[in-house]
Write a protein that holds these residues in place. Structure first.
Motif, PDB file in Angstrom:
ATOM      1  N   ARG A   6      55.864  36.708  43.765  1.00 24.57           N
ATOM      2  CA  ARG A   6      55.768  38.118  43.390  1.00 24.57           C
ATOM      3  C   ARG A   6      54.339  38.471  42.971  1.00 24.57           C
ATOM      4  NH1 ARG A   6      55.777  41.666  39.669  1.00 24.57           N
ATOM      5  NH2 ARG A   6      57.293  43.227  39.161  1.00 24.57           N
ATOM      6  N   SER A   7      53.931  39.682  43.284  1.00 29.84           N
ATOM      7  CA  SER A   7      52.639  40.193  42.812  1.00 29.84           C
ATOM      8  C   SER A   7      52.837  41.606  42.290  1.00 29.84           C
ATOM      9  CB  SER A   7      51.604  40.163  43.928  1.00 29.84           C
ATOM     10  OG  SER A   7      51.425  41.407  44.516  1.00 29.84           O
ATOM     11  N   ASN A   8      51.881  42.077  41.499  1.00 30.94           N
ATOM     12  CA  ASN A   8      51.935  43.442  40.964  1.00 30.94           C
ATOM     13  C   ASN A   8      51.189  44.441  41.847  1.00 30.94           C
ATOM     14  OD1 ASN A   8      53.352  42.513  38.753  1.00 30.94           O
ATOM     15  ND2 ASN A   8      51.532  42.266  37.487  1.00 30.94           N
ATOM     16  N   LYS A  10      50.095  47.187  44.357  1.00 27.80           N
ATOM     17  CA  LYS A  10      50.684  48.341  45.040  1.00 27.80           C
ATOM     18  C   LYS A  10      50.155  48.414  46.471  1.00 27.80           C
ATOM     19  CE  LYS A  10      51.245  51.056  40.834  1.00 27.80           C
ATOM     20  NZ  LYS A  10      50.764  50.097  39.866  1.00 27.80           N
ATOM     21  N   LYS A  50      48.065  39.551  39.338  1.00 27.48           N
ATOM     22  CA  LYS A  50      48.399  40.385  38.183  1.00 27.48           C
ATOM     23  C   LYS A  50      47.762  41.769  38.240  1.00 27.48           C
ATOM     24  CE  LYS A  50      49.267  36.471  35.258  1.00 27.48           C
ATOM     25  NZ  LYS A  50      48.970  35.770  34.034  1.00 27.48           N
ATOM     26  N   ASP A  52      46.647  45.573  39.731  1.00 29.44           N
ATOM     27  CA  ASP A  52      47.393  46.681  40.334  1.00 29.44           C
ATOM     28  C   ASP A  52      47.199  46.732  41.842  1.00 29.44           C
ATOM     29  OD1 ASP A  52      48.413  47.534  37.911  1.00 29.44           O
ATOM     30  OD2 ASP A  52      46.754  48.913  37.549  1.00 29.44           O
TER      31      ASP A  52
END
Length: 103
Positions: A6-8, A10, A50, A52
């Motif tokens: 998973r990554s943050n 967008k 981590k 955006d």
């Protein structure tokens, strides 16, 4: 073996490494940084997954403009940008959708 990570992010911004070398920096406050590095610092993005958004220097994208760097927003990959040295990083970040624009 892990099936996914998973990554943050967008979006992922792809910056042509070859173009950046050809224009020999030209970005950032002093005009001596490659575009990817200058944009990361300007936006104060967290490192790695981590942040955006991810700003990645990639191999040649095949456009090779004279005196500019090719940039692709992974979330809107139909429109590629050709960014000239000394470009306004605030305007570039807004065009790439990396900052909220005031309404």
């Amino acid at each position: 073996m892990k099936a996914s990570v998973r990554s943050n992010w967008k979006t992922a911004i792809l910056v042509c490494r070859k173009c950046s070398k050809k224009v020999d920096g030209g970005f950032g406050p002093k005009g001596n940084q490659p575009l990817g590095k200058a944009l990361k610092k300007h936006l104060s993005l967290k490192k790695g997954r981590k942040g955006d958004a991810g700003i990645l220097d990639v191999g040649c994208l095949g456009i090779c403009p004279k005196g500019a760097v090719t940039v692709v927003n992974g979330a809107a990959s139909r429109d590629w940008l050709l960014v000239k040295p000394g470009a306004d990083l605030d305007a570039l970040a807004a065009e790439l959708g990396l900052v909220e624009t005031g309404a």
